[in-house]
Design an enzyme around this catalytic site. Structure first.
Site, PDB file in Angstrom:
ATOM      1  N   GLU A 292       0.803  -1.215   0.000  1.00 41.48           N
ATOM      2  CA  GLU A 292       0.000   0.000   0.000  1.00 41.48           C
ATOM      3  C   GLU A 292       0.838   1.268   0.000  1.00 41.48           C
ATOM      4  O   GLU A 292       0.581   2.191   0.759  1.00 41.48           O
ATOM      5  CB  GLU A 292      -0.919  -0.037   1.223  1.00 41.48           C
ATOM      6  CG  GLU A 292      -0.201  -0.017   2.597  1.00 41.48           C
ATOM      7  CD  GLU A 292       0.153  -1.390   3.155  1.00 41.48           C
ATOM      8  OE1 GLU A 292       0.250  -2.354   2.360  1.00 41.48           O
ATOM      9  OE2 GLU A 292       0.329  -1.495   4.377  1.00 41.48           O
ATOM     10  N   HIS A 316      -8.310  -3.795  -0.940  1.00 40.98           N
ATOM     11  CA  HIS A 316      -7.523  -3.925   0.292  1.00 40.98           C
ATOM     12  C   HIS A 316      -6.433  -2.853   0.360  1.00 40.98           C
ATOM     13  O   HIS A 316      -6.307  -2.130   1.350  1.00 40.98           O
ATOM     14  CB  HIS A 316      -6.916  -5.328   0.356  1.00 40.98           C
ATOM     15  CG  HIS A 316      -6.071  -5.571   1.561  1.00 40.98           C
ATOM     16  ND1 HIS A 316      -6.544  -6.197   2.687  1.00 40.98           N
ATOM     17  CD2 HIS A 316      -4.782  -5.255   1.827  1.00 40.98           C
ATOM     18  CE1 HIS A 316      -5.589  -6.263   3.594  1.00 40.98           C
ATOM     19  NE2 HIS A 316      -4.500  -5.700   3.094  1.00 40.98           N
ATOM     20  N   GLU A 317      -5.658  -2.749  -0.713  1.00 45.71           N
ATOM     21  CA  GLU A 317      -4.553  -1.770  -0.689  1.00 45.71           C
ATOM     22  C   GLU A 317      -5.084  -0.349  -0.597  1.00 45.71           C
ATOM     23  O   GLU A 317      -4.524   0.495   0.093  1.00 45.71           O
ATOM     24  CB  GLU A 317      -3.659  -1.941  -1.925  1.00 45.71           C
ATOM     25  CG  GLU A 317      -3.101  -3.341  -2.135  1.00 45.71           C
ATOM     26  CD  GLU A 317      -2.458  -3.948  -0.900  1.00 45.71           C
ATOM     27  OE1 GLU A 317      -1.906  -3.197  -0.060  1.00 45.71           O
ATOM     28  OE2 GLU A 317      -2.511  -5.185  -0.750  1.00 45.71           O
ATOM     29  N   HIS A 320      -5.946   0.676   2.860  1.00 46.17           N
ATOM     30  CA  HIS A 320      -4.772   1.067   3.657  1.00 46.17           C
ATOM     31  C   HIS A 320      -4.515   2.573   3.608  1.00 46.17           C
ATOM     32  O   HIS A 320      -3.772   3.095   4.442  1.00 46.17           O
ATOM     33  CB  HIS A 320      -3.528   0.338   3.152  1.00 46.17           C
ATOM     34  CG  HIS A 320      -3.296  -1.004   3.762  1.00 46.17           C
ATOM     35  ND1 HIS A 320      -3.248  -1.210   5.127  1.00 46.17           N
ATOM     36  CD2 HIS A 320      -3.065  -2.215   3.195  1.00 46.17           C
ATOM     37  CE1 HIS A 320      -2.998  -2.497   5.374  1.00 46.17           C
ATOM     38  NE2 HIS A 320      -2.901  -3.129   4.218  1.00 46.17           N
ATOM     39  N   GLU A 339      -3.738  -4.358   9.457  1.00 43.57           N
ATOM     40  CA  GLU A 339      -4.285  -5.364   8.541  1.00 43.57           C
ATOM     41  C   GLU A 339      -5.700  -5.811   8.873  1.00 43.57           C
ATOM     42  O   GLU A 339      -6.471  -6.136   7.973  1.00 43.57           O
ATOM     43  CB  GLU A 339      -3.343  -6.568   8.472  1.00 43.57           C
ATOM     44  CG  GLU A 339      -1.969  -6.231   7.905  1.00 43.57           C
ATOM     45  CD  GLU A 339      -2.004  -5.632   6.506  1.00 43.57           C
ATOM     46  OE1 GLU A 339      -3.051  -5.738   5.831  1.00 43.57           O
ATOM     47  OE2 GLU A 339      -0.996  -5.029   6.098  1.00 43.57           O
ATOM     48  N   ASP A 397       8.335 -10.049  10.262  1.00 40.67           N
ATOM     49  CA  ASP A 397       7.727 -10.909   9.250  1.00 40.67           C
ATOM     50  C   ASP A 397       7.104 -12.160   9.872  1.00 40.67           C
ATOM     51  O   ASP A 397       6.149 -12.712   9.328  1.00 40.67           O
ATOM     52  CB  ASP A 397       8.780 -11.354   8.233  1.00 40.67           C
ATOM     53  CG  ASP A 397       8.599 -10.639   6.907  1.00 40.67           C
ATOM     54  OD1 ASP A 397       8.006  -9.533   6.920  1.00 40.67           O
ATOM     55  OD2 ASP A 397       9.039 -11.176   5.876  1.00 40.67           O
ATOM     56  N   TYR A 405      -4.771 -10.296   9.882  1.00 40.54           N
ATOM     57  CA  TYR A 405      -5.720  -9.929   8.838  1.00 40.54           C
ATOM     58  C   TYR A 405      -7.135 -10.431   9.184  1.00 40.54           C
ATOM     59  O   TYR A 405      -8.063  -9.652   9.375  1.00 40.54           O
ATOM     60  CB  TYR A 405      -5.316 -10.551   7.493  1.00 40.54           C
ATOM     61  CG  TYR A 405      -4.036 -10.012   6.901  1.00 40.54           C
ATOM     62  CD1 TYR A 405      -4.060  -9.111   5.843  1.00 40.54           C
ATOM     63  CD2 TYR A 405      -2.791 -10.410   7.390  1.00 40.54           C
ATOM     64  CE1 TYR A 405      -2.890  -8.630   5.275  1.00 40.54           C
ATOM     65  CE2 TYR A 405      -1.609  -9.930   6.828  1.00 40.54           C
ATOM     66  CZ  TYR A 405      -1.666  -9.042   5.781  1.00 40.54           C
ATOM     67  OH  TYR A 405      -0.506  -8.562   5.228  1.00 40.54           O
TER      68      TYR A 405
HETATM   69 ZN   LIG Z   1      -2.655  -5.174   3.914  1.00 38.50          ZN
END
Ligand SMILES: [Zn+2]
Length: 623
Positions: A292, A316-317, A320, A339, A397, A405
């Site tokens: 994003e 979705h992006e 953001h 998320e 990560d 999410y």
């Molecule tokens: Zn995302």
């Protein structure tokens, strides 16, 4: 994801509504970001001005970063994050050398760059080069692009990789504005997550110079650059698509609803505050579905299905632009605030644009994927199923599972259903206004909900079980049920097929991508070789171009060692680098008795294609 806040922006952005965000990293009481060496309560970066030249042969960016520093009284030094940077010099605005020291290397975080700040100094220039292995940057040879004639470069900063190409305070809580002057060879175009001041570049000798600026402060993981043979097509007054020329037509067709999508998001969330919204379709190695980056979402070409069936990724992006870019997780353990909120808003945008049935299908798919993910992570008691996940000593990560999410989105759905949609929508809008251009921690979010959504209503707050949702593992028992009649019919079809009905007897003529995905995921048991052949012959699954459908089919093919699909599996793994597809397929291969050698052979071929974000995940899997 991460962001620190400038006081001036804080004041202007909050418009006097309510107290300053609790997560102002400049405050000594702010949570320490364990993934940054910075000490922003002493001296923090407020603006980054880059002047960098791209050397595609050496795979190096070199030049300088001029950093504007806000220093507290008594501050004597500023600490930056770096990793694999070669620092040539550090000077003040007058060109006087400043004393600096690169600290010991931490395998995860890199090296702190500590710079002495004489009295009055508020601007420092770091002259530096990136290393060819800088993890944020992927340098692609011409053969790795769609056009095949020009090299390509792109950056991926999230989570803590911006420090491998920019010496700055690389924390989501430290917001910075930025400007850039980027020099690339003639024939290439540079684009960034910023206003493009010279869209076609200015020729200087045999190079082209591109200039950019972003006047709204962002966390440094959102500073993004790409350069290559990139063309542009307008879609709406403030929307468009960038892609390699050979991909541009397909991309423009796929994203034809882009302008309408922005309008839909604005109706739900309040004004879009970033000016333009463009999408850059990257070469296939891009490790994520999308990123994003402000004003310019980076997207994988694997969503170009030809029928707009995978555009929820763009929703979705785009979402953001509010959750994540406008209101940012203060540290990476608050990632679910980026998320989870975004995944919820994504579904709302899809519902408004394409109807409740499409949104319900997406929600059911996400829930079943979440259940699989919880099982993969070790079951409902596993610590990594906690939203406020513990990342001590870990790469951020590691927290980027489906949990932030889908479990996060489910919590927001529960809030909506508990207080009613109208009240929840008003709350959501006010949340973005209250915390605009600020970062927020998980405790501050819960406080915001108690103050502004449930008010003093203890019964309502009790019904939500917020603490359990956020601090406990697994999916609480008050998670709203999800259902899609269309997908229920698909499940019945999957059962019938597994029970012996021929593939041709299934009523698949009108199935959407989501129905195909669900059908294939529902075929969880053991199928006979003749059933696999029947499926493939009847529906042409091995020849599907839709990446999601093909992925779901290839998982079945690997589980059953369905030989006719193996060449397609190899092509899929060696022609795109999206981690969401790669990890399960390599894991599935490694879990069979015949697959590990195949996985190692294919991985050896494919690894040079993949971005470091993907290989960091895959290296420990494919051993
Ligand atoms: Zn995302």
């Amino acid at each position: 994801m991460p962001s620190v806040l400038l006081v001036p922006f804080l004041v202007s952005a909050c418009q006097g509504t309510g107290p300053p965000p609790a997560a102002d990293v400049a405050a000594p009481s702010a949570p320490r970001d364990m993934h940054s060496f910075a000490r922003p309560h002493e001296a923090r970066v407020t603006h980054v001005a880059l002047d960098l030249a791209a050397d595609f042969e050496a795979r190096v960016l070199s030049g300088q970063a001029v950093l504007t520093i806000a220093r507290e009284p008594g501050a004597t030094e500023v600490v930056l994050d770096t990793r694999d940077l070669l620092v040539d010099s550090v000077t003040d605005a007058q060109g006087q050398s400043l004393t600096f020291e690169l600290g010991p290397e931490d395998a995860l975080l890199g090296q702190p760059l500590t710079i002495a700040l004489p009295d009055q100094v508020t601007e420092i220039t770091v002259a530096y080069r990136t290393s060819p292995g800088a993890e944020a940057l992927q340098w692609l040879a011409p053969a790795q692009t769609a056009g095949g004639a020009h090299p390509y470069l792109y950056s991926q900063g999230q989570a803590i990789l911006t420090r491998t190409w920019i010496p700055t305070q690389d924390s989501p809580g430290i917001r910075q504005t930025y400007s850039a002057r980027i020099v690339v060879p003639s024939g290439l175009r540079a684009v960034m997550s910023a206003e493009m001041l010279t869209p076609d570049g200015v020729a200087v000798g045999d190079a082209l110079v591109f200039e950019f600026r972003l006047t709204t402060p962002v966390p440094p993981y959102l500073i993004a650059l790409a350069a290559g043979d990139i063309a542009f097509r307008e879609i709406g007054p403030r929307t468009g698509v960038f892609a390699e020329p050979s991909v541009l037509d397909a991309a423009a067709r796929e994203f034809v609803d882009l302008e309408r999508m922005v309008e839909t998001a604005e109706a739900l969330l309040g004004p879009y505050r970033w000016g333009r919204y463009d999408v850059l379709v990257l070469p296939p190695s891009f490790p994520f579905g999308g990123m994003e980056n402000p004003r310019l979402t980076f997207a994988t070409p694997t969503i170009l299905a030809g029928d707009r069936s995978l555009v929820s990724l763009v929703a979705h992006e785009l979402a953001h632009s509010w959750s994540g870019n406008l209101v940012t997780n203060a540290t990476w353990r608050d990632f679910w605030l980026n998320e989870g909120v975004t995944s919820y808003v994504e579904l709302r945008i899809m519902e408004a644009l394409y109807g409740a049935e499409r949104a319900a299908m997406l929600e059911v798919l996400e829930r079943s994927a979440l259940e699989d993910e919880i099982a993969r992570l070790g079951g409902p008691d596993a610590p990594d199923t906690i939203l406020h996940v513990d990342l001590t000593g870990r790469n951020p990560d590691d927290g980027m599972t489906l949990v932030p999410y889908a479990k996060g989105a489910t919590l927001l759905r529960l809030m909506e259903q508990t207080v009613g949609r109208e009240r929840f929508d008003a709350y959501l809008r006010s949340y973005f206004d209250r915390h605009a251009f600020a970062s927020i921690t998980t405790p501050a979010f819960l406080e915001d909900v108690r103050t502004n959504l449930t008010g003093g209503d203890a019964t309502l707050a009790g019904a939500l079980k917020l603490e359990e949702w956020v601090y406990e593992p697994g999916l609480p028992d008050n998670a709203p049920a999800v259902e899609s009649p269309a997908l229920a019919a698909v499940e019945a079809g999957a059962r019938a097929f597994a029970g012996g009905s021929p593939a041709a007897s299934l009523a698949t003529a009108d199935w959407s991508t989501q129905e195909w995905q669900h059908f294939l995921a529902a075929l969880s048991g053991t199928l006979s070789p003749s059933q696999l052949a029947d499926l493939d012959r009847t529906f042409g699954l091995t020849g599907r171009g839709n990446s999601e459908v093909l992925f779901a089919w290839l998982r079945i093919a690997v589980r059953h060692h369905y030989e006719p699909a193996m060449p397609t599996l190899e092509r899929f793994l060696t022609s795109q680098g999206r981690r969401k597809f790669l990890r399960p397929l390599y894991e599935d291969l490694m879990a069979t008795d015949w697959g590990p050698d195949e996985a190692r052979r294919i991985y050896a071929r494919a690894r040079p294609l993949y971005h470091a974000v993907a290989t960091t995940t895959l290296d420990p899997i494919v051993r």
